[in-house]
Design an enzyme around this catalytic site. Structure first.
Site: not given
Length: 288
Positions: A39, A67, A81, A173
């Protein structure tokens, strides 16, 4: 012409396709593709394939990814988010130990409902296109695997850092949103940095500025993508000729499994699967 893989540390504010467009200009090569979308708000490891190496993009997309994520409790947004519109804020009564307990149910094989702001297609339409028109449609849950999920430090009473090692198709997310729902206070993602993809880590990554300065010198050879597999070198001209024509070869005593196959001169030829001493090509890369 340039051929190989370059590991970009994607800056915030760029789409993955923005990075590819920039690299097409740097390398003067139209064939550029990335191995897994990040993203725009996210940073970190973005494997990019240049030239004939784009034949291997599919293998990068399917691997595990790691992540570092920022989870903000007490807030729910339409994009899941902090770039989205706030839908609800609620008081946070959960302590660190409550969050630790909640994480347990999200480890292993779980199901996620893709967010409306995603590129998943429903009846031929991308969800984010529908979301931008104010529409919401039913989405089917999709299985993903959370291999590791670790709570790191707390940055405030509502902000926590997580480390997540997960399968292809996992939405971090959505993970943050669902954790917030499990704690009955809501949750959203406030930061995201990918630290590993396709076996490459931040230690392998370079900035776009470094690419502009050093260019092709930063390209990894294509076979580096498959470094986790053992190598087999063909010894006879006949074997190499068969592989280059797409035919299987017999190598008695070769254990079942997946191999990197090289020619007599060290050329990376293909990724092959061995069964019963016979190697069949999974994907050919000679010439790439």
């Amino acid at each position: 012409m340039p051929n190989g893989i370059i590991i970009i540390d994607k800056p915030a504010g760029w789409t993955s396709m923005d990075v590819c467009a920039k690299l097409r200009g740097v390398f003067h090569e139209k064939r550029v593709g990335h191995g897994g979308t990040l993203d725009p708000m996210a940073t970190g490891v973005l494997p990019v394939f240049v030239g004939r190496a784009t034949r291997a993009v599919e293998f990068a997309e399917n691997g595990r990814k790691e992540y570092l994520a920022g989870l903000r409790l007490g807030v729910t947004t339409d994009t899941q988010d902090v770039t989205g519109t706030v839908l609800e804020t609620r008081p946070v009564t959960a302590a660190r130990e409550d969050l630790e307990a909640a994480l347990e149910r999200f480890r292993g094989e779980i199901e996620q409902i893709p967010p409306m702001y995603s590129a998943v297609k429903v009846q031929g339409k991308k969800l984010y296109e529908l979301a931008r028109r104010g529409k919401e449609v039913e989405r089917k849950p999709r299985p993903v695997t959370i291999h590791e999920l670790e709570l790191l430090e707390a940055e405030s009473e509502t902000d926590f850092r997580l480390r997540c090692l997960c399968s292809k198709g996992t939405y971090i997310r959505t993970l943050c949103h669902d954790i917030g729902q499990a704690l009955d206070c809501g949750g959203t993602l406030y930061s995201l940095r990918r630290t590993m993809a396709a076996g490459f880590t931040l230690a392998d990554a370079v900035t776009l500025e470094e690419v502009r300065e050093q260019g092709e010198a930063l390209l990894w050879p294509l076979d580096s993508l498959f470094a986790g597999y053992p190598a087999v070198t063909l010894r006879s001209p006949g074997q190499e000729k068969r592989v280059r024509s797409g035919a299987p070869v017999t190598l008695p005593g070769t254990a079942d499994g997946t191999y990197r196959v090289y020619g007599r001169e060290g050329d990376f030829l293909c990724l092959s699967r061995a069964v019963g001493g016979e190697l069949k090509s999974v994907k050919n890369f000679f010439g790439a």
